[in-house]
Scaffold this motif. Structure first.
Motif, mmCIF file in Angstrom:
data_model
loop_
_atom_site.group_PDB
_atom_site.id
_atom_site.type_symbol
_atom_site.label_atom_id
_atom_site.label_comp_id
_atom_site.label_asym_id
_atom_site.label_seq_id
_atom_site.Cartn_x
_atom_site.Cartn_y
_atom_site.Cartn_z
ATOM 1 N N LEU A 125 40.252 101.923 74.714
ATOM 2 C CA LEU A 125 40.095 101.650 73.282
ATOM 3 C C LEU A 125 40.256 102.914 72.449
ATOM 4 O O LEU A 125 40.574 102.852 71.269
ATOM 5 C CB LEU A 125 38.741 100.992 73.019
ATOM 6 C CG LEU A 125 38.603 99.565 73.571
ATOM 7 C CD1 LEU A 125 37.207 99.025 73.353
ATOM 8 C CD2 LEU A 125 39.626 98.638 72.929
ATOM 9 N N ALA A 158 42.402 105.115 73.361
ATOM 10 C CA ALA A 158 43.772 105.534 73.681
ATOM 11 C C ALA A 158 43.800 106.901 74.345
ATOM 12 O O ALA A 158 44.691 107.712 74.066
ATOM 13 C CB ALA A 158 44.648 105.508 72.418
ATOM 14 N N ILE A 215 36.978 102.730 68.209
ATOM 15 C CA ILE A 215 38.335 102.271 68.043
ATOM 16 C C ILE A 215 39.022 103.192 67.070
ATOM 17 O O ILE A 215 38.615 103.337 65.933
ATOM 18 C CB ILE A 215 38.357 100.830 67.504
ATOM 19 C CG1 ILE A 215 37.679 99.909 68.511
ATOM 20 C CG2 ILE A 215 39.779 100.407 67.272
ATOM 21 C CD1 ILE A 215 37.578 98.504 68.013
ATOM 22 N N PRO A 249 34.390 92.942 67.664
ATOM 23 C CA PRO A 249 35.588 93.755 67.472
ATOM 24 C C PRO A 249 35.511 95.178 68.036
ATOM 25 O O PRO A 249 36.547 95.807 68.224
ATOM 26 C CB PRO A 249 35.745 93.804 65.946
ATOM 27 C CG PRO A 249 35.097 92.568 65.475
ATOM 28 C CD PRO A 249 33.968 92.292 66.413
ATOM 29 N N ASP A 250 34.317 95.674 68.348
ATOM 30 C CA ASP A 250 34.248 97.022 68.909
ATOM 31 C C ASP A 250 34.063 96.995 70.417
ATOM 32 O O ASP A 250 33.866 98.033 71.045
ATOM 33 C CB ASP A 250 33.082 97.808 68.285
ATOM 34 C CG ASP A 250 31.736 97.206 68.703
ATOM 35 O OD1 ASP A 250 30.723 97.906 68.643
ATOM 36 O OD2 ASP A 250 31.714 96.014 69.077
ATOM 37 N N GLY A 251 34.117 95.821 71.004
ATOM 38 C CA GLY A 251 33.928 95.723 72.439
ATOM 39 C C GLY A 251 32.500 95.447 72.857
ATOM 40 O O GLY A 251 32.217 95.260 74.032
ATOM 41 N N ALA A 293 37.807 87.031 66.258
ATOM 42 C CA ALA A 293 37.006 87.381 67.432
ATOM 43 C C ALA A 293 36.727 86.081 68.170
ATOM 44 O O ALA A 293 36.286 85.111 67.589
ATOM 45 C CB ALA A 293 35.700 88.045 67.006
ATOM 46 N N GLU A 302 42.152 91.917 68.739
ATOM 47 C CA GLU A 302 41.461 92.792 69.673
ATOM 48 C C GLU A 302 40.645 92.020 70.704
ATOM 49 O O GLU A 302 40.564 92.401 71.859
ATOM 50 C CB GLU A 302 40.513 93.742 68.916
ATOM 51 C CG GLU A 302 41.187 94.982 68.384
ATOM 52 C CD GLU A 302 41.532 95.990 69.479
ATOM 53 O OE1 GLU A 302 41.223 97.172 69.272
ATOM 54 O OE2 GLU A 302 42.108 95.598 70.528
ATOM 55 N N SER A 303 40.032 90.938 70.267
ATOM 56 C CA SER A 303 39.237 90.157 71.213
ATOM 57 C C SER A 303 40.107 89.572 72.305
ATOM 58 O O SER A 303 39.699 89.491 73.455
ATOM 59 C CB SER A 303 38.495 89.031 70.491
ATOM 60 O OG SER A 303 37.374 89.540 69.821
ATOM 61 N N ILE A 358 40.760 92.378 74.763
ATOM 62 C CA ILE A 358 39.607 92.649 75.609
ATOM 63 C C ILE A 358 39.396 91.506 76.612
ATOM 64 O O ILE A 358 39.054 91.736 77.774
ATOM 65 C CB ILE A 358 38.345 92.876 74.755
ATOM 66 C CG1 ILE A 358 38.486 94.181 73.981
ATOM 67 C CG2 ILE A 358 37.090 92.917 75.619
ATOM 68 C CD1 ILE A 358 37.404 94.432 72.967
ATOM 69 N N ILE A 373 46.511 101.006 77.944
ATOM 70 C CA ILE A 373 46.761 101.754 76.710
ATOM 71 C C ILE A 373 48.181 101.483 76.244
ATOM 72 O O ILE A 373 48.430 101.215 75.061
ATOM 73 C CB ILE A 373 46.551 103.266 76.923
ATOM 74 C CG1 ILE A 373 45.058 103.565 77.101
ATOM 75 C CG2 ILE A 373 47.110 104.064 75.745
ATOM 76 C CD1 ILE A 373 44.754 105.007 77.463
ATOM 77 N N ARG A 384 48.560 98.030 74.793
ATOM 78 C CA ARG A 384 47.938 97.916 73.481
ATOM 79 C C ARG A 384 48.784 98.603 72.408
ATOM 80 O O ARG A 384 48.904 98.111 71.293
ATOM 81 C CB ARG A 384 46.531 98.517 73.546
ATOM 82 C CG ARG A 384 45.654 98.178 72.385
ATOM 83 C CD ARG A 384 44.187 98.363 72.768
ATOM 84 N NE ARG A 384 43.346 98.428 71.593
ATOM 85 C CZ ARG A 384 42.920 99.554 71.045
ATOM 86 N NH1 ARG A 384 43.256 100.707 71.581
ATOM 87 N NH2 ARG A 384 42.164 99.526 69.970
ATOM 88 N N GLU A 385 49.362 99.730 72.784
ATOM 89 C CA GLU A 385 50.184 100.449 71.807
ATOM 90 C C GLU A 385 51.454 99.683 71.490
ATOM 91 O O GLU A 385 51.893 99.611 70.353
ATOM 92 C CB GLU A 385 50.553 101.839 72.351
ATOM 93 C CG GLU A 385 49.489 102.890 72.091
ATOM 94 C CD GLU A 385 49.794 104.210 72.787
ATOM 95 O OE1 GLU A 385 50.898 104.331 73.373
ATOM 96 O OE2 GLU A 385 48.942 105.092 72.757
#
Lengths: 356, 221
Positions: A79, A81, A107, A157-159, B22, B45-46, B49, B82, B85-86
């Motif tokens: 997260l 990177a 993030i 959203p932040d894990g 989410a 993002e959810s 994850i 990574i 995600r990028e």
């Protein structure tokens, strides 16, 4: 089924056949019928078919385990990177996970996308009244509400992970922007907060607020109860009985294993220790009674299973339930209570009738 | 009351009209891979994850079949996620997330292994024996067709299969990938290459326990 010449098959033909593999390994009843009939018609193939099946059932592969902590550590790096050094060249600088070492999470938001901080939460916390920064982008808020009988586990959203109990709701923004991460809770939830020392995690529940930095804790604030309680499993939590944080009035700092109960009317706080199974076991399906009277038991069961309870009478004398039920169904729990002569019951459609 | 009946008792939850970004775990478990992947590609993002948590352990297990170097496998996972995600916007869409992740991860693991063997004087043992598997000698099957001696012979024969053969077998029987998916993961343009890999490996094993039949008698005149 495609027409195949099973009767001409050799051992390896059976082994590499999709339908055969599915029959041997998945115990498909539909396929069972086919193969039983086919073997009756081709008894000369029986030995080969059984041999093939036996080989597939005996196959064993290695199963390499990885700790949840390692999984979470890597996610933290992902997260942020942070590529591994191996990405460029050389060997890994990976350390063994160390519980006392705070790993910074967060993030990283590309500068080209987001421009300004939205609202200065931290300003409010300290009692300073800074004018809010200009709102450039509207961030949606999301609310998840659960009825009785449902629980869910979700990721913010932040894990951070949240286990939401029945009859509870949580409200949070689509993205955690600004200098803190704030969520609102009604009911009960267990939080596993992603570590971010630069962005404290704040839970507002009724009149209280809890600030955490990388922590696992439980907040219980059901409306029918007279108190709100916060139980800390690990990490560190500051609990403010008045969520506007004025003068840091009555701030209570919890350490691991401590619990604080806040009286809703007087805002008085009482610290104590707690039994993790009792406080937090619900998220793993552990239903706990600690000397609950019949009204409390009915309320708990109603909330847990999402069914209506009606008492045909009241218990005579002293009646309480102590016990722990690990992921049992409604009937299993009721049978258990019946067996110990505590109740008799009848289930009719959506209602449970109790006789004491 | 049946479990189904009990589940039906809970009141229906009506989500708000706006699409939440989410997800709850229960939401995502009902969604098809394609939808989850599309959501991830859109920046959810959810969803990212969720994909991470769902596949991390099986990918780790897969990686450790290539090498016993846990750090290398973890580095590979870290860098892969990574990169995903990028570059999420341009990553290929898919109906099946797991085999796609396997494909991407396989490439990266092998890349790291080659890099490592170049920089190390002593060639590590990582390339030697991969995708170990065997036949269990446990006796919990009634009406056994294969005796202990044959099991031992087979297990020894498995050792002399190639890494590629054993990997294909791993994909087909352990991960339950289709031949199409195996071809995709291992980089074969034709599906039949994947199938014949498994087939020939097993045929060679079969010959161990069944000496050549007299096929001459089946010749058609």
């Amino acid at each position: 089924m495609i027409k195949k010449e099973y009767k001409h098959y050799q051992l390896e033909d059976f082994l590499t056949d999709d339908e055969f593999k599915r029959w041997a390994l998945d115990r498909d009843r539909h396929l069972d019928l086919f193969w039983t009939k086919w073997l009756e018609a081709h008894p000369e193939k029986k030995s080969m078919v059984l041999k093939a099946r036996e080989i597939l059932l005996k196959l064993q592969f290695n199963h390499y385990k990885v700790e949840d902590t390692e999984q979470e550590n890597v996610l933290g790096q992902v997260l942020k990177a942070h590529k591994s050094p191996r990405f460029e060249a050389g060997t890994s600088a990976r350390r063994k996970p160390d519980f006392h070492h705070f790993i910074k999470w967060g993030i990283r938001i590309a500068a080209s996308i987001f421009l300004l901080v939205l609202i200065n939460h931290l300003g409010k916390l300290n009692g300073d009244r800074k004018p809010p920064a200009q709102v450039i982008q509207q961030v949606k808020t999301i609310t998840r509400t659960l009825p009785k009988g449902q629980k869910l586990s979700m990721v913010l959203p932040d894990g951070s992970r949240v286990y939401l109990n029945a009859e509870s709701s949580i409200t949070f923004p689509e993205r955690f922007e600004g200098e803190s991460r704030t969520v609102e809770l009604k009911g009960e939830a267990y939080f596993d907060v992603a570590k971010n020392e630069h962005k404290p995690f704040i839970v507002r529940a009724g009149q209280i607020a809890a600030i955490v930095v990388g922590t696992s804790f439980n907040i219980n604030s059901f409306p029918e109860q007279d108190e709100i309680s916060v139980s800390l499993v690990s990490g560190k939590v500051s609990v403010f009985p008045k969520s506007d944080f004025q003068d840091n009035a009555g701030e209570v700092i919890l350490t691991e294993g401590e619990k604080v109960t806040i009286d809703k009317i007087s805002s008085e706080t009482v610290k104590s220790s707690f039994d993790a199974a009792v406080e937090v076991g619900w998220k793993d399906g552990l239903l706990v009674f600690e000397g609950d009277d019949y009204k409390q038991v009915m309320a708990k069961l109603e909330r847990w299973f999402g069914v209506a309870f009606i008492a045909n009478n009241k218990p005579l004398g002293h009646w309480e339930i102590k016990g722990r039920f690990d992921n049992l169904s409604l009937e299993e729990v009721l049978d258990n209570l019946k067996y110990t002569n505590k109740i008799d019951y009848r289930i009719d459609n959506k209602t449970v009738y109790l006789n004491f | 009351m049946s479990k189904r009946a009990r589940e039906n008792l809970t009141r229906v939850y009506h989500p708000t009209n706006e699409k939440p970004s989410a997800y709850t775990t229960s939401d995502l478990q009902e969604k098809e891979d394609r939808e989850i992947w599309d959501d991830f590609k859109e920046g959810n993002e959810s969803a990212f994850i969720f994909i991470y948590e769902k596949h991390f352990k099986v990918l780790f297990n897969y990686g450790l079949n290539f090498t016993q170097d846990r750090d290398l496998v973890l580095d590979g996972l870290q860098d892969m996620f990574i990169a995903l995600r990028e570059k999420r916007a341009t990553v290929t869409p898919t109906d099946a997330i797991k085999p796609l992740l396997f494909k991407i991860f396989r490439r990266r693991i092998n890349h790291y292994l080659r890099k490592q063997s170049k920089t190390q004087q002593i060639r590590t043992q990582t390339f030697n024996y991969q995708f170990e598997f065997s036949l269990s000698a446990e006796q919990h099957i009634i009406n056994r067709q294969i005796d202990d001696e044959q099991i031992e012979l087979l297990n020894r024969a498995i050792l002399s299969l190639t890494n590629t053969e054993r990997e294909a077998i791993f994909h087909y029987y352990f991960e339950n990938h289709t031949y199409q998916q195996i071809a995709d993961i291992m980089g074969y343009t034709q599906v039949k290459t994947a199938r014949s890999l498994v087939y020939k490996a097993l045929a060679s094993l079969r010959k161990i326990i069944e000496p050549e039949q007299k096929y001459l008698f089946l010749l058609l005149f």
